[in-house]
Write a protein that holds these residues in place. Structure first.
Motif, PDB file in Angstrom:
ATOM      1  N   LEU A  78    -138.786 -15.635 -30.900  1.00 42.48           N
ATOM      2  CA  LEU A  78    -138.424 -14.690 -29.842  1.00 42.48           C
ATOM      3  C   LEU A  78    -136.982 -14.920 -29.393  1.00 42.48           C
ATOM      4  O   LEU A  78    -136.222 -13.963 -29.218  1.00 42.48           O
ATOM      5  N   LEU A  79    -136.585 -16.167 -29.228  1.00 45.57           N
ATOM      6  CA  LEU A  79    -135.208 -16.462 -28.862  1.00 45.57           C
ATOM      7  C   LEU A  79    -134.251 -16.004 -29.966  1.00 45.57           C
ATOM      8  O   LEU A  79    -133.184 -15.451 -29.685  1.00 45.57           O
ATOM      9  N   GLY A  80    -134.638 -16.209 -31.201  1.00 40.47           N
ATOM     10  CA  GLY A  80    -133.829 -15.731 -32.317  1.00 40.47           C
ATOM     11  C   GLY A  80    -133.652 -14.222 -32.288  1.00 40.47           C
ATOM     12  O   GLY A  80    -132.578 -13.702 -32.596  1.00 40.47           O
ATOM     13  N   LEU A  81    -134.706 -13.499 -31.903  1.00 39.53           N
ATOM     14  CA  LEU A  81    -134.603 -12.039 -31.793  1.00 39.53           C
ATOM     15  C   LEU A  81    -133.600 -11.640 -30.715  1.00 39.53           C
ATOM     16  O   LEU A  81    -132.820 -10.700 -30.902  1.00 39.53           O
ATOM     17  N   ILE A  82    -133.621 -12.333 -29.590  1.00 39.90           N
ATOM     18  CA  ILE A  82    -132.667 -12.032 -28.520  1.00 39.90           C
ATOM     19  C   ILE A  82    -131.247 -12.256 -29.022  1.00 39.90           C
ATOM     20  O   ILE A  82    -130.360 -11.405 -28.852  1.00 39.90           O
ATOM     21  N   GLY A  97    -115.055   1.677 -32.477  1.00 38.87           N
ATOM     22  CA  GLY A  97    -113.608   1.787 -32.366  1.00 38.87           C
ATOM     23  C   GLY A  97    -112.907   1.529 -33.677  1.00 38.87           C
ATOM     24  O   GLY A  97    -113.502   1.110 -34.659  1.00 38.87           O
ATOM     25  N   ASP A  98    -111.612   1.759 -33.652  1.00 40.25           N
ATOM     26  CA  ASP A  98    -110.826   1.519 -34.854  1.00 40.25           C
ATOM     27  C   ASP A  98    -109.944   0.279 -34.718  1.00 40.25           C
ATOM     28  O   ASP A  98    -109.111  -0.004 -35.563  1.00 40.25           O
ATOM     29  N   GLY A  99    -110.143  -0.485 -33.651  1.00 45.65           N
ATOM     30  CA  GLY A  99    -109.364  -1.704 -33.439  1.00 45.65           C
ATOM     31  C   GLY A  99    -109.891  -2.863 -34.270  1.00 45.65           C
ATOM     32  O   GLY A  99    -110.806  -2.710 -35.087  1.00 45.65           O
ATOM     33  N   GLU A 100    -109.313  -4.011 -34.026  1.00 46.25           N
ATOM     34  CA  GLU A 100    -109.760  -5.223 -34.710  1.00 46.25           C
ATOM     35  C   GLU A 100    -111.205  -5.520 -34.313  1.00 46.25           C
ATOM     36  O   GLU A 100    -111.537  -5.499 -33.131  1.00 46.25           O
ATOM     37  N   PRO A 101    -112.062  -5.808 -35.275  1.00 47.90           N
ATOM     38  CA  PRO A 101    -113.452  -6.121 -34.932  1.00 47.90           C
ATOM     39  C   PRO A 101    -113.561  -7.428 -34.163  1.00 47.90           C
ATOM     40  O   PRO A 101    -112.801  -8.369 -34.401  1.00 47.90           O
ATOM     41  N   LEU A 102    -114.495  -7.462 -33.245  1.00 51.10           N
ATOM     42  CA  LEU A 102    -114.802  -8.691 -32.524  1.00 51.10           C
ATOM     43  C   LEU A 102    -115.473  -9.659 -33.479  1.00 51.10           C
ATOM     44  O   LEU A 102    -116.248  -9.245 -34.348  1.00 51.10           O
ATOM     45  N   PRO A 103    -115.235 -10.960 -33.339  1.00 48.72           N
ATOM     46  CA  PRO A 103    -115.867 -11.928 -34.240  1.00 48.72           C
ATOM     47  C   PRO A 103    -117.368 -12.023 -33.984  1.00 48.72           C
ATOM     48  O   PRO A 103    -117.853 -11.672 -32.912  1.00 48.72           O
ATOM     49  N   LYS A 104    -118.085 -12.534 -34.963  1.00 49.80           N
ATOM     50  CA  LYS A 104    -119.521 -12.766 -34.791  1.00 49.80           C
ATOM     51  C   LYS A 104    -119.742 -13.718 -33.624  1.00 49.80           C
ATOM     52  O   LYS A 104    -118.954 -14.626 -33.393  1.00 49.80           O
ATOM     53  N   LEU A 105    -120.813 -13.502 -32.903  1.00 49.94           N
ATOM     54  CA  LEU A 105    -121.146 -14.364 -31.765  1.00 49.94           C
ATOM     55  C   LEU A 105    -121.570 -15.760 -32.202  1.00 49.94           C
ATOM     56  O   LEU A 105    -121.216 -16.750 -31.575  1.00 49.94           O
ATOM     57  N   TYR A 106    -122.374 -15.815 -33.242  1.00 54.36           N
ATOM     58  CA  TYR A 106    -123.021 -17.071 -33.596  1.00 54.36           C
ATOM     59  C   TYR A 106    -122.546 -17.648 -34.923  1.00 54.36           C
ATOM     60  O   TYR A 106    -123.088 -18.637 -35.386  1.00 54.36           O
ATOM     61  N   GLY A 107    -121.574 -17.038 -35.542  1.00 58.67           N
ATOM     62  CA  GLY A 107    -121.008 -17.597 -36.764  1.00 58.67           C
ATOM     63  C   GLY A 107    -121.647 -17.064 -38.023  1.00 58.67           C
ATOM     64  O   GLY A 107    -121.877 -15.869 -38.155  1.00 58.67           O
ATOM     65  N   ALA A 108    -121.950 -17.959 -38.932  1.00 54.53           N
ATOM     66  CA  ALA A 108    -122.406 -17.613 -40.273  1.00 54.53           C
ATOM     67  C   ALA A 108    -123.696 -16.801 -40.268  1.00 54.53           C
ATOM     68  O   ALA A 108    -124.432 -16.760 -39.282  1.00 54.53           O
ATOM     69  N   ARG A 109    -123.945 -16.193 -41.404  1.00 58.29           N
ATOM     70  CA  ARG A 109    -125.159 -15.386 -41.599  1.00 58.29           C
ATOM     71  C   ARG A 109    -126.398 -16.181 -41.184  1.00 58.29           C
ATOM     72  O   ARG A 109    -126.534 -17.357 -41.506  1.00 58.29           O
ATOM     73  N   ALA A 111    -127.174 -17.409 -38.440  1.00 56.51           N
ATOM     74  CA  ALA A 111    -126.980 -18.392 -37.370  1.00 56.51           C
ATOM     75  C   ALA A 111    -127.649 -17.943 -36.081  1.00 56.51           C
ATOM     76  O   ALA A 111    -128.031 -18.774 -35.259  1.00 56.51           O
ATOM     77  N   ASP A 112    -127.821 -16.623 -35.909  1.00 58.42           N
ATOM     78  CA  ASP A 112    -128.502 -16.125 -34.719  1.00 58.42           C
ATOM     79  C   ASP A 112    -129.933 -16.653 -34.659  1.00 58.42           C
ATOM     80  O   ASP A 112    -130.418 -17.050 -33.605  1.00 58.42           O
ATOM     81  N   PHE A 113    -130.603 -16.726 -35.792  1.00 58.41           N
ATOM     82  CA  PHE A 113    -131.964 -17.261 -35.832  1.00 58.41           C
ATOM     83  C   PHE A 113    -131.970 -18.782 -35.950  1.00 58.41           C
ATOM     84  O   PHE A 113    -132.720 -19.469 -35.266  1.00 58.41           O
ATOM     85  N   LEU A 114    -131.124 -19.322 -36.820  1.00 63.04           N
ATOM     86  CA  LEU A 114    -131.120 -20.763 -37.054  1.00 63.04           C
ATOM     87  C   LEU A 114    -130.689 -21.547 -35.820  1.00 63.04           C
ATOM     88  O   LEU A 114    -131.134 -22.669 -35.600  1.00 63.04           O
ATOM     89  N   GLY A 115    -129.822 -20.971 -34.994  1.00 64.62           N
ATOM     90  CA  GLY A 115    -129.338 -21.658 -33.800  1.00 64.62           C
ATOM     91  C   GLY A 115    -130.209 -21.471 -32.572  1.00 64.62           C
ATOM     92  O   GLY A 115    -129.865 -21.930 -31.489  1.00 64.62           O
TER      93      GLY A 115
END
Length: 189
Positions: A78-82, A97-109, A111-115
């Protein structure tokens, strides 16, 4: 593999309809009166409903329960889903937008679930990230009220982006149903 007796007993808080998460009077997704007018308002209403459902599926759980990976070998919790949905909201914001993309929040592929670890500070940060990224994407899309407008990145139509957002939350609310039931047995729509 755990024995069937290791599984929590199924239960619901609902007393009116036993297949629901909460009684109608206690369900924040219920509203009085007619539904929203117009396509954009309808799409936003469905998105808001799924966002609320995800929060409801997570309420009342501690950091360990939220971080529990209930269906091994999956990394999903559940935390990984959030965290994942915060990351996805940021990605959608980058499409607008057409500006520079914001970086990933949690890093590598993944990482949102693994962290997604059982730490209250991580839980608090994940909720803050999700709220911030939802608000940023909503604000950016509010600048484009024409659902047929094609956005800069990839030429995606606003309508398609809205429907994709709804689909993403709906799919993950289905995962949240199963994850929550594995955590403490609570069931309901």
């Amino acid at each position: 593999m755990g024995r069937m007796s290791d599984q929590p007993e199924r239960w619901t808080q609902a007393t009116v309809y036993p297949d629901m998460w909460a009684d109608p009077d206690d369900d924040p997704r219920n509203s009085e009166g007619a539904g929203p007018e117009g396509e954009l308002a309808t799409l936003q209403d469905f998105l808001d409903g799924y966002r609320t459902t995800l929060r409801m599926k997570c309420e009342g759980l501690d950091a360990e329960q939220l971080a529990r990976r209930s269906v091994p070998p999956s990394t999903m919790s559940l935390l990984g889903l959030i965290r994942h949905l915060a990351e996805v909201e940021r990605d959608w914001h980058n499409w607008i937008g057409d500006g520079e993309p914001l970086p990933k929040l949690y890093g590598a592929r993944d990482a949102d679930f693994l962290g997604a670890v059982a730490d209250q500070a991580e839980v608090d940060a994940a909720y803050a990230d999700l709220e911030r990224e939802q608000a940023a994407t909503d604000a950016a899309l509010a600048e484009h009220p024409d659902l047929g407008e094609r956005l800069e990145k990839d030429g995606i139509a606003v309508r398609e982006l809205m429907v994709h957002r709804i689909e993403e939350y709906a799919r993950h609310c289905g995962h949240a149903d199963l994850l929550r039931e594995c955590v403490d047995g609570r069931v309901g729509q």
